[in-house]
Design a protein around this motif. Structure first.
Motif, PDB file in Angstrom:
ATOM      1  N   ALA A  75       9.121   2.113   4.634  1.00 46.61           N
ATOM      2  CA  ALA A  75       9.410   2.889   3.420  1.00 46.61           C
ATOM      3  C   ALA A  75       9.414   1.972   2.195  1.00 46.61           C
ATOM      4  O   ALA A  75       8.876   2.319   1.127  1.00 46.61           O
ATOM      5  CB  ALA A  75      10.762   3.583   3.575  1.00 46.61           C
ATOM      6  N   ILE A  76      10.007   0.786   2.350  1.00 53.45           N
ATOM      7  CA  ILE A  76      10.056  -0.157   1.218  1.00 53.45           C
ATOM      8  C   ILE A  76       8.639  -0.601   0.855  1.00 53.45           C
ATOM      9  O   ILE A  76       8.259  -0.656  -0.327  1.00 53.45           O
ATOM     10  CB  ILE A  76      10.934  -1.381   1.558  1.00 53.45           C
ATOM     11  CG1 ILE A  76      12.342  -0.948   1.964  1.00 53.45           C
ATOM     12  CG2 ILE A  76      11.004  -2.337   0.378  1.00 53.45           C
ATOM     13  CD1 ILE A  76      13.248  -2.073   2.449  1.00 53.45           C
ATOM     14  N   LEU A  77       7.856  -0.861   1.894  1.00 52.65           N
ATOM     15  CA  LEU A  77       6.469  -1.297   1.685  1.00 52.65           C
ATOM     16  C   LEU A  77       5.678  -0.231   0.926  1.00 52.65           C
ATOM     17  O   LEU A  77       4.946  -0.529  -0.025  1.00 52.65           O
ATOM     18  CB  LEU A  77       5.824  -1.565   3.041  1.00 52.65           C
ATOM     19  CG  LEU A  77       4.543  -2.362   3.061  1.00 52.65           C
ATOM     20  CD1 LEU A  77       4.792  -3.769   2.539  1.00 52.65           C
ATOM     21  CD2 LEU A  77       3.997  -2.437   4.489  1.00 52.65           C
ATOM     22  N   ARG A  78       5.883   1.025   1.320  1.00 47.98           N
ATOM     23  CA  ARG A  78       5.168   2.129   0.655  1.00 47.98           C
ATOM     24  C   ARG A  78       5.514   2.161  -0.825  1.00 47.98           C
ATOM     25  O   ARG A  78       4.642   2.283  -1.686  1.00 47.98           O
ATOM     26  CB  ARG A  78       5.549   3.459   1.319  1.00 47.98           C
ATOM     27  CG  ARG A  78       4.529   3.924   2.356  1.00 47.98           C
ATOM     28  CD  ARG A  78       4.662   5.423   2.630  1.00 47.98           C
ATOM     29  NE  ARG A  78       6.030   5.838   2.930  1.00 47.98           N
ATOM     30  CZ  ARG A  78       6.570   5.771   4.145  1.00 47.98           C
ATOM     31  NH1 ARG A  78       5.882   5.309   5.171  1.00 47.98           N
ATOM     32  NH2 ARG A  78       7.825   6.167   4.354  1.00 47.98           N
ATOM     33  N   ALA A  79       6.823   2.002  -1.115  1.00 44.97           N
ATOM     34  CA  ALA A  79       7.258   2.033  -2.523  1.00 44.97           C
ATOM     35  C   ALA A  79       6.629   0.882  -3.297  1.00 44.97           C
ATOM     36  O   ALA A  79       6.210   1.046  -4.454  1.00 44.97           O
ATOM     37  CB  ALA A  79       8.785   1.949  -2.586  1.00 44.97           C
ATOM     38  N   MET A  80       6.528  -0.275  -2.665  1.00 46.39           N
ATOM     39  CA  MET A  80       5.951  -1.437  -3.351  1.00 46.39           C
ATOM     40  C   MET A  80       4.456  -1.231  -3.604  1.00 46.39           C
ATOM     41  O   MET A  80       3.940  -1.570  -4.676  1.00 46.39           O
ATOM     42  CB  MET A  80       6.180  -2.712  -2.525  1.00 46.39           C
ATOM     43  CG  MET A  80       7.648  -3.104  -2.458  1.00 46.39           C
ATOM     44  SD  MET A  80       7.934  -4.462  -1.331  1.00 46.39           S
ATOM     45  CE  MET A  80       7.523  -5.865  -2.369  1.00 46.39           C
ATOM     46  N   LEU A  81       3.766  -0.659  -2.603  1.00 48.60           N
ATOM     47  CA  LEU A  81       2.318  -0.417  -2.772  1.00 48.60           C
ATOM     48  C   LEU A  81       2.080   0.553  -3.917  1.00 48.60           C
ATOM     49  O   LEU A  81       1.166   0.387  -4.726  1.00 48.60           O
ATOM     50  CB  LEU A  81       1.701   0.113  -1.470  1.00 48.60           C
ATOM     51  CG  LEU A  81       1.692  -0.854  -0.292  1.00 48.60           C
ATOM     52  CD1 LEU A  81       0.986  -0.254   0.918  1.00 48.60           C
ATOM     53  CD2 LEU A  81       1.038  -2.182  -0.657  1.00 48.60           C
ATOM     54  N   GLN A  82       2.973   1.571  -3.997  1.00 53.22           N
ATOM     55  CA  GLN A  82       2.828   2.556  -5.075  1.00 53.22           C
ATOM     56  C   GLN A  82       3.025   1.920  -6.442  1.00 53.22           C
ATOM     57  O   GLN A  82       2.472   2.363  -7.437  1.00 53.22           O
ATOM     58  CB  GLN A  82       3.822   3.699  -4.881  1.00 53.22           C
ATOM     59  CG  GLN A  82       3.234   4.801  -3.996  1.00 53.22           C
ATOM     60  CD  GLN A  82       4.311   5.725  -3.457  1.00 53.22           C
ATOM     61  OE1 GLN A  82       5.448   5.687  -3.913  1.00 53.22           O
ATOM     62  NE2 GLN A  82       3.944   6.535  -2.482  1.00 53.22           N
ATOM     63  N   SER A  83       3.863   0.854  -6.494  1.00 59.40           N
ATOM     64  CA  SER A  83       4.086   0.252  -7.806  1.00 59.40           C
ATOM     65  C   SER A  83       3.118  -0.900  -8.073  1.00 59.40           C
ATOM     66  O   SER A  83       3.342  -1.716  -8.958  1.00 59.40           O
ATOM     67  CB  SER A  83       5.543  -0.180  -7.969  1.00 59.40           C
ATOM     68  OG  SER A  83       5.816  -1.221  -7.080  1.00 59.40           O
ATOM     69  N   GLY A  84       2.044  -0.976  -7.271  1.00 58.63           N
ATOM     70  CA  GLY A  84       0.950  -1.877  -7.625  1.00 58.63           C
ATOM     71  C   GLY A  84       0.871  -3.180  -6.857  1.00 58.63           C
ATOM     72  O   GLY A  84       0.030  -4.021  -7.143  1.00 58.63           O
ATOM     73  N   TRP A  85       1.735  -3.357  -5.869  1.00 58.00           N
ATOM     74  CA  TRP A  85       1.663  -4.584  -5.068  1.00 58.00           C
ATOM     75  C   TRP A  85       0.474  -4.525  -4.125  1.00 58.00           C
ATOM     76  O   TRP A  85       0.095  -3.459  -3.655  1.00 58.00           O
ATOM     77  CB  TRP A  85       2.932  -4.721  -4.222  1.00 58.00           C
ATOM     78  CG  TRP A  85       4.109  -5.217  -4.970  1.00 58.00           C
ATOM     79  CD1 TRP A  85       4.826  -4.530  -5.898  1.00 58.00           C
ATOM     80  CD2 TRP A  85       4.709  -6.503  -4.854  1.00 58.00           C
ATOM     81  NE1 TRP A  85       5.838  -5.317  -6.377  1.00 58.00           N
ATOM     82  CE2 TRP A  85       5.785  -6.538  -5.743  1.00 58.00           C
ATOM     83  CE3 TRP A  85       4.439  -7.622  -4.076  1.00 58.00           C
ATOM     84  CZ2 TRP A  85       6.593  -7.650  -5.891  1.00 58.00           C
ATOM     85  CZ3 TRP A  85       5.246  -8.737  -4.213  1.00 58.00           C
ATOM     86  CH2 TRP A  85       6.304  -8.750  -5.120  1.00 58.00           C
TER      87      TRP A  85
END
Ligand code: PD2
Ligand code: ZN
Length: 286
Positions: free
Chosen positions: A25-35
């Motif tokens: 879930a954390i990874l998904r949030a980070m990918l969404q914010s451009g990581w």
């Protein structure tokens, strides 16, 4: 985006973990914010240090900064079909987020596979597993292959392979154990197990003095069995077929079953199977 792990970001990551969000879930949030996925993973694994997870590091070595933070991981962005490994273009065949599993194609040439098999053949003996009480080793029915270890840098093929793996996985060459070669005859298998050293076993502290925990495994196939011999990940129902020159990589940021890195070598049904296993440690492995 390749963002640095700032104090603010570290604080946010730690808070996410404390709030019970899982890594996916954390990874998904980070990918969404451009990581990018690889830099997000590295940042995420670094928060383990901040959280003081019970990674059974040798405390003095960890405190002295002797361990490389994060995990071995290729520099691949979503959708990449290949990656340059220093001296060779390696294919990306399968990518899984959790557990972190990547299947590579074309990691070794047919000549390199033959070179490793031929150099290993005269030195093979019945494989052993770690003896949990002392940290020594013993013959065990759960592992019916034959095996041997090369020393790091022992011959030219080992040297080339080790440099390629270090470039591919962005992990220092001196953090790798010497290559292990396994030969499975018909019916031979390696029942499901974890490759990290179990912190609850009394022999583990002695093992960890040499390079700390294992944090990644790369199993490279040195031939193609006629039938059987896949590397299996029972927790996620994944089977990776043993195809010459290909490899399966997986990493684990803590020595716990929650990493879902339970894996095994399925019985060889016809023909034989040869692999080279490279284990990667947190720190310098002598
Ligand atoms: O040979 C394999 O597929 C295999 C499976 C599980 C090798 C290992 N583990 C290993 O060498 O740790
Ligand atoms: Zn294994």
């Amino acid at each position: 985006m390749n963002q640095p792990l700032t104090p603010e970001l570290a604080q946010w990551l730690v808070a996410q973990r404390h709030a019970g969000h899982n890594d996916e879930a954390i990874l998904r949030a980070m990918l969404q914010s451009g990581w990018t996925e690889s830099s997000a993973r590295v940042a995420l694994s670094r928060t383990l240090v901040l959280l003081k997870d019970p990674v059974p590091a040798v405390p003095a070595a960890a405190a002295a900064g002797a361990y490389t933070p994060g995990l071995p991981e290729p520099k691949i962005d979503s959708g990449a079909t290949s990656v340059w490994a220093g001296d060779r273009e390696v294919q990306i065949l399968t990518v899984m987020a959790s557990p972190r599993v990547i299947v590579f194609g074309n990691l070794l040439s047919a000549e390199e596979c033959a070179g490793l098999r031929e150099a290993a053949a005269p030195r093979l003996s019945r494989s052993e597993t770690v003896k949990v009480d002392t940290g020594g080793s013993e013959v065990n029915e759960s592992r019916t292959s034959q095996g041997m270890f090369f020393m790091r840098g022992e011959n030219d093929v080992c040297k080339r392979f080790e440099a390629r793996v270090a470039a591919l996985l962005n992990w220092p060459l001196d953090h790798g154990e010497g290559l292990q070669i396994l030969r499975y005859g018909p019916g031979a298998e390696y029942r499901p197990h974890y490759d990290y050293f179990d912190p609850n076993h009394s022999g583990t502290q002695a093992i960890l003095k040499r390079g700390g925990q294992r944090v990644g495994t790369l199993v490279t196939y040195l031939n193609t069995p006629t039938c059987g011999g896949a590397t299996t990940f029972p927790d996620v129902g994944l089977e990776v077929q043993a195809i010459q020159g290909n490899a399966v990589f997986f990493s684990y940021d803590r020595p716990e079953p929650s990493t879902r890195t339970l894996h095994g070598g399925a019985p060889v049904l016809k023909g034989e199977k040869w692999v080279a296993t490279k284990w990667l440690r947190q720190g310098h492995f002598e």
